[in-house]
Each structure stands twice: as C-alpha cells, then as structure tokens.
Design a protein around this motif. Structure first.
Motif, PDB file in Angstrom:
ATOM      1  N   VAL A  19       0.852  -1.186   0.000  1.00 51.06           N
ATOM      2  CA  VAL A  19       0.000   0.000   0.000  1.00 51.06           C
ATOM      3  C   VAL A  19       0.892   1.241   0.000  1.00 51.06           C
ATOM      4  CG1 VAL A  19      -1.790   1.276   1.243  1.00 51.06           C
ATOM      5  CG2 VAL A  19      -1.772  -1.230   1.291  1.00 51.06           C
ATOM      6  N   GLY A  20       0.581   2.158  -0.894  1.00 50.84           N
ATOM      7  CA  GLY A  20       1.277   3.437  -0.924  1.00 50.84           C
ATOM      8  C   GLY A  20       0.306   4.557  -0.595  1.00 50.84           C
ATOM      9  N   THR A  21       0.679   5.422   0.332  1.00 54.80           N
ATOM     10  CA  THR A  21      -0.159   6.555   0.724  1.00 54.80           C
ATOM     11  C   THR A  21       0.635   7.825   0.496  1.00 54.80           C
ATOM     12  OG1 THR A  21      -1.197   5.187   2.422  1.00 54.80           O
ATOM     13  CG2 THR A  21      -1.525   7.556   2.582  1.00 54.80           C
ATOM     14  N   LEU A  22       0.029   8.751  -0.239  1.00 55.67           N
ATOM     15  CA  LEU A  22       0.668  10.030  -0.544  1.00 55.67           C
ATOM     16  C   LEU A  22      -0.115  11.140   0.130  1.00 55.67           C
ATOM     17  CD1 LEU A  22       2.674  11.802  -2.107  1.00 55.67           C
ATOM     18  CD2 LEU A  22       1.103  11.709  -4.044  1.00 55.67           C
ATOM     19  N   LEU A  23       0.561  11.864   1.032  1.00 55.20           N
ATOM     20  CA  LEU A  23      -0.027  13.014   1.694  1.00 55.20           C
ATOM     21  C   LEU A  23       0.538  14.257   1.005  1.00 55.20           C
ATOM     22  CD1 LEU A  23      -1.762  14.221   3.937  1.00 55.20           C
ATOM     23  CD2 LEU A  23       0.244  14.102   5.429  1.00 55.20           C
ATOM     24  N   SER A  24      -0.315  14.945   0.256  1.00 52.66           N
ATOM     25  CA  SER A  24       0.120  16.124  -0.488  1.00 52.66           C
ATOM     26  C   SER A  24       0.278  17.321   0.439  1.00 52.66           C
ATOM     27  CB  SER A  24      -0.891  16.461  -1.588  1.00 52.66           C
ATOM     28  OG  SER A  24      -0.982  15.399  -2.502  1.00 52.66           O
ATOM     29  N   THR A  25       0.935  18.337  -0.059  1.00 51.19           N
ATOM     30  CA  THR A  25       1.160  19.544   0.743  1.00 51.19           C
ATOM     31  C   THR A  25      -0.145  20.280   1.031  1.00 51.19           C
ATOM     32  OG1 THR A  25       1.648  20.728  -1.309  1.00 51.19           O
ATOM     33  CG2 THR A  25       3.520  19.882  -0.042  1.00 51.19           C
TER      34      THR A  25
END
Length: 136
Positions: free
Chosen positions: A85-91
């Motif tokens: 699982v990949g989780t990307l928290l954007s700015t």
C-alpha cells in the motif's frame, strides 16, 4: 573400458583416464551439493516473512505519476499474496492511496512493482508499507 578385436570384445583391467576424471568431477559435485544443502539447513530461520521497500524512481505518467519501487524479502520464508500500500499526503492536505498485490515474494529475493498517483509524490510525503500477506 571395452576393446574390440577380431575375436570379439574384451574388458581391460585398468580404467581409461577419462573415467577417472569423470568420477572425480562427479564426486566433487555431489560433495559440493551436499555441503550447500547442509549449510542451507544449518542457517535456516523459521521466522515470518519480513520486507524492505524502497522507491526506485518517480516518473510522470499519462494521468498522474508512476512510482517504481523495489520489495526485498529479507527473511528465509516465502510469502504469498503480498499486498503493498502506498499513501501520498500532499502539501495541500489531500491523501491519495494506491496498492498492488504480488502473487508471491520468494525467500531472500527482490521484486519490483509500480504504483500510480494523481499528485506528484516528490512534492508530498510518500509512505510505502506492506499491508499484509499469507503463508503459502
């Protein structure tokens, strides 16, 4: 070794040198194979599968960004249905999630996969983790 003559075939009392070489090479191969198997049995650890994940590259894709990663099974146990699982928290505070499932990741092996995100992973915080696996 058999020699042919006009009277028929007869056995010689001493083997040909090629038979000695073949026998020695075969014996060395068998001894090396038994040593390798013994070493593998001696060092075997029956621990559960353990993984290391690392990002290899981030590339633009047609509808977002492609994250290529490497998964390394550092244990001596094979794992099946490995879910990454990949989780990307954007700015800007939005979260984007992608996942991929490997049929299996063999013991002490490397494999690679790709996740797709809508936002640029280099401008946010990317977290890769193994979500779960099954014992084969």
């Amino acid at each position: 070794m058999t020699k042919s003559s006009a009277d028929g075939q007869m056995e010689t009392s001493s083997p040909h040198w090629i038979e000695w070489v073949t026998g020695i090479i075969s014996s060395l191969l068998v001894i090396a194979l038994l040593g390798w198997i013994s070493w593998d049995i001696y060092r075997y650890d029956d621990a559960k599968a353990d993984f290391e994940l690392s990002v290899v590259s981030v590339e633009p894709a047609s509808n977002g960004f492609r994250v290529n990663f490497d998964i390394h099974n550092v244990s001596q146990t094979t794992a099946a249905t490995v879910h990454v699982v990949g989780t990307l928290l954007s700015t800007d505070g939005t979260t984007d999630t992608a996942d991929v499932t490997f049929d299996y990741v063999a013991a002490e092996s490397h494999d690679n996969g790709t996740l797709f995100f809508k936002s640029d992973p280099q401008s946010g915080t990317l977290d890769l983790r193994v979500g779960g696996f099954t014992d084969p």
